[in-house]
Write an enzyme that holds these catalytic residues in place. Structure first.
Site, mmCIF file in Angstrom:
data_model
loop_
_atom_site.group_PDB
_atom_site.id
_atom_site.type_symbol
_atom_site.label_atom_id
_atom_site.label_comp_id
_atom_site.label_asym_id
_atom_site.label_seq_id
_atom_site.Cartn_x
_atom_site.Cartn_y
_atom_site.Cartn_z
ATOM 1 N N THR A 1 11.560 4.410 6.067
ATOM 2 C CA THR A 1 10.093 4.720 6.984
ATOM 3 C C THR A 1 9.266 3.594 7.297
ATOM 4 O O THR A 1 8.395 3.688 7.590
ATOM 5 C CB THR A 1 9.411 5.875 6.073
ATOM 6 O OG1 THR A 1 8.873 5.186 4.953
ATOM 7 C CG2 THR A 1 9.966 6.966 5.893
ATOM 8 N N SER A 2 10.186 2.411 7.342
ATOM 9 C CA SER A 2 9.333 1.088 7.518
ATOM 10 C C SER A 2 9.609 0.702 8.914
ATOM 11 O O SER A 2 8.732 0.693 9.959
ATOM 12 C CB SER A 2 9.424 -0.111 6.511
ATOM 13 O OG SER A 2 8.717 0.269 5.272
ATOM 14 N N ARG A 3 10.396 0.011 9.292
ATOM 15 C CA ARG A 3 10.939 -0.441 10.397
ATOM 16 C C ARG A 3 12.478 -0.632 10.559
ATOM 17 O O ARG A 3 13.238 -0.931 9.657
ATOM 18 C CB ARG A 3 10.385 -2.023 10.723
ATOM 19 C CG ARG A 3 9.091 -2.133 10.852
ATOM 20 C CD ARG A 3 8.564 -1.499 12.191
ATOM 21 N NE ARG A 3 7.110 -1.678 12.396
ATOM 22 C CZ ARG A 3 6.345 -0.571 12.392
ATOM 23 N NH1 ARG A 3 6.482 0.460 11.746
ATOM 24 N NH2 ARG A 3 4.791 -0.942 12.621
ATOM 25 N N PHE B 1 3.164 8.229 10.278
ATOM 26 C CA PHE B 1 1.723 8.097 10.755
ATOM 27 C C PHE B 1 0.950 9.126 10.915
ATOM 28 O O PHE B 1 -0.436 9.179 10.998
ATOM 29 C CB PHE B 1 1.389 6.648 11.564
ATOM 30 C CG PHE B 1 1.683 7.054 12.928
ATOM 31 C CD1 PHE B 1 3.037 7.190 13.375
ATOM 32 C CD2 PHE B 1 0.720 7.634 13.710
ATOM 33 C CE1 PHE B 1 3.420 7.664 14.561
ATOM 34 C CE2 PHE B 1 1.033 8.038 15.100
ATOM 35 C CZ PHE B 1 2.344 8.024 15.592
ATOM 36 N N GLU C 1 14.822 2.249 18.462
ATOM 37 C CA GLU C 1 14.149 3.447 18.836
ATOM 38 C C GLU C 1 12.959 3.407 20.101
ATOM 39 O O GLU C 1 12.693 4.477 20.739
ATOM 40 C CB GLU C 1 13.076 3.738 17.721
ATOM 41 C CG GLU C 1 11.887 2.823 17.407
ATOM 42 C CD GLU C 1 11.000 3.199 16.092
ATOM 43 O OE1 GLU C 1 11.674 3.460 15.240
ATOM 44 O OE2 GLU C 1 9.848 3.287 16.423
ATOM 45 N N HIS D 1 9.708 8.468 14.211
ATOM 46 C CA HIS D 1 8.568 7.631 13.612
ATOM 47 C C HIS D 1 7.296 8.708 13.784
ATOM 48 O O HIS D 1 6.435 8.289 14.519
ATOM 49 C CB HIS D 1 8.455 6.450 14.799
ATOM 50 C CG HIS D 1 7.645 5.443 14.265
ATOM 51 N ND1 HIS D 1 8.179 4.024 14.626
ATOM 52 C CD2 HIS D 1 6.773 5.304 13.413
ATOM 53 C CE1 HIS D 1 7.509 3.431 13.908
ATOM 54 N NE2 HIS D 1 6.552 3.916 13.072
ATOM 55 N N LYS E 1 0.756 -1.223 -0.050
ATOM 56 C CA LYS E 1 0.178 -0.098 0.070
ATOM 57 C C LYS E 1 0.983 1.227 0.154
ATOM 58 O O LYS E 1 0.511 2.169 -0.895
ATOM 59 C CB LYS E 1 -0.882 -0.064 1.221
ATOM 60 C CG LYS E 1 -2.087 -1.235 1.049
ATOM 61 C CD LYS E 1 -2.861 -1.307 2.359
ATOM 62 C CE LYS E 1 -2.275 -1.651 3.637
ATOM 63 N NZ LYS E 1 -1.845 -3.212 3.369
ATOM 64 N N ILE E 2 1.859 1.253 0.882
ATOM 65 C CA ILE E 2 2.721 2.510 0.956
ATOM 66 C C ILE E 2 3.424 2.777 -0.159
ATOM 67 O O ILE E 2 3.728 3.849 -0.892
ATOM 68 C CB ILE E 2 3.332 2.574 2.440
ATOM 69 C CG1 ILE E 2 2.298 2.553 3.636
ATOM 70 C CG2 ILE E 2 4.333 3.886 2.363
ATOM 71 C CD1 ILE E 2 3.086 2.397 4.922
#
Ligand code: NAI
Length: 341
Positions: free
Chosen positions: A232-234, A298, A263, A295, A154-155
């Site tokens: 920008t994921s994990r 979102f 993090e 982070h 999706k992203i």
């Protein structure tokens, strides 16, 4: 249902209260992160609502189960931090928010990319000091540059569309290529070819055993000199020490991060009066060509509204059996190999 919500900030309360007015669950907002030390706060609650840096290992899940928890409602898409097998054994159902706004994260990825390229964060400080010199701010045209996208779900798909708008050449690797992406010009290649050809590499795949440290010393050595790398994921998709070596040798020309391996001890808190104990993170902060956000991919109004809505819908579906419960089922979580393009 009675929900104990961990790791909450004032903004969570604002968005959840707005939706819950119509739904009527009983929510206890807890500021503490969920850890073995705080798990007893959930005693007597049937539902725990957790976020990305809450600890959801065997030990914590056992405590939650003993305290009466039957549903773990994640207010995130990612579930890599949950011991799903342990939850299943304990009879705890795990639900997540599968999609709340791919635009939020894809657009933040673009913010990091443009910020790094044109150094807007440094220019901002210079101008405030009445320093109007341009040295060190030289950027490059995105037009016709090659962007490699690891994971076109999706992203990744929204990000690909955005980059297509800049006139970039698009490469991707994903075990499940998307016809939509192919339609607007994405070429699927294997991982090594993507690393070799891309001026910009952006990570949009989930964290699984297969993708852990997908960016390691070997991957970096294959990349173009001066590559821009964005995650920008994990955090654990990247071997941070290898990336620091890549920055020191100037193999990596730009690094944009919204996530970091360790993090949990840093992000979402104001630590401005504290000494940072994480030497690896502290080293990252010393590079002029590294842009880190904590982070916040979102963090848009639309995404927070959708997260609150979908989380409470999961709770209602669990309670009544009506509507869709977005359950995470361990057997269905397969980790595809990166090279199966
Ligand atoms: P998605 O599930 O829609 O897409 C993930 C894609 O990665 C899928 O197409 C899948 O086939 C692909 N994939 C799986 N294994 C792969 C591999 N080994 N190599 C290449 N591709 C692989 O997920 P979505 O919604 O696009 O989210 C992507 C990631 O973004 C999430 O896993 C999460 O970690 C992260 N995220 C970050 C946020 C932030 O605030 N920074 C917020 C939300 C999500």
């Amino acid at each position: 249902m009675k929900i104990a919500m961990f790791s909450t900030k004032s903004y969570d309360r604002t968005f959840f209260d707005a939706i819950n007015k119509e739904v009527g669950h009983e929510i206890k907002y807890l500021e503490s992160r969920l850890t073995p030390e705080t798990s007893s706060l959930a005693e007597g609650f049937e539902v725990v609502c957790a976020f990305v840096n809450d600890r959801l290992d065997k030990e914590v899940l056992r405590d939650l189960s003993e305290g009466g928890v039957r549903l773990l409602a994640l207010r995130s898409a990612g579930f890599n931090h949950v011991d799903l097998a342990a939850a299943q054994k304990l009879g705890i159902t795990v639900a997540r928010v599968p999609a709340y706004s791919p635009y939020a994260v894809a657009e933040h990825t673009l913010a990091l990319l443009l910020g790094l390229n044109r150094q807007t964060h440094r220019a901002y400080n210079r101008v405030r000091e009445r320093n109007f010199a341009l040295d060190g701010l030289l950027g490059f045209d995105l037009h016709k540059k090659t962007v490699g996208i690891v994971g076109t779900g999706k992203i990744g798909t929204v990000f690909a569309e955005l980059m297509a708008g800049f006139g970039c050449e698009l490469l991707a690797c994903d075990p499940y290529p998307s016809d939509d992406c192919r339609e607007f010009g994405v070429e699927y290649v294997d991982r090594d070819e993507l690393f070799e050809r891309s001026h910009i590499v952006s990570l949009h795949c989930p964290l699984t055993p297969q993708t852990h440290h997908v960016i390691d010393a070997d991957a970096i050595s294959r990349m173009r000199d001066g590559v821009m790398l964005i995650n920008t994921s994990r955090g654990a998709l990247i071997d941070t020490r290898a990336v620091i070596d890549g920055l020191k040798s100037e193999k990596i020309g730009y690094l944009g991060l919204d996530v970091y391996e360790e993090e949990a001890d840093l992000f979402f808190e104001d630590l401005s009066d504290r000494v940072i104990q994480d030497d690896v993170f502290a080293r990252l902060l010393t590079f002029p060509n590294v842009l880190i956000t904590g982070h916040q991919g979102f963090f848009t109004r639309e995404a927070l509204t959708n997260i609150a809505e979908a989380t409470l819908d999961n709770v209602t579906a669990f309670e009544t059996g009506e509507g869709t419960l977005h359950e995470v089922i361990p057997e269905k979580v397969e980790a595809p190999e990166l090279d199966e393009t």
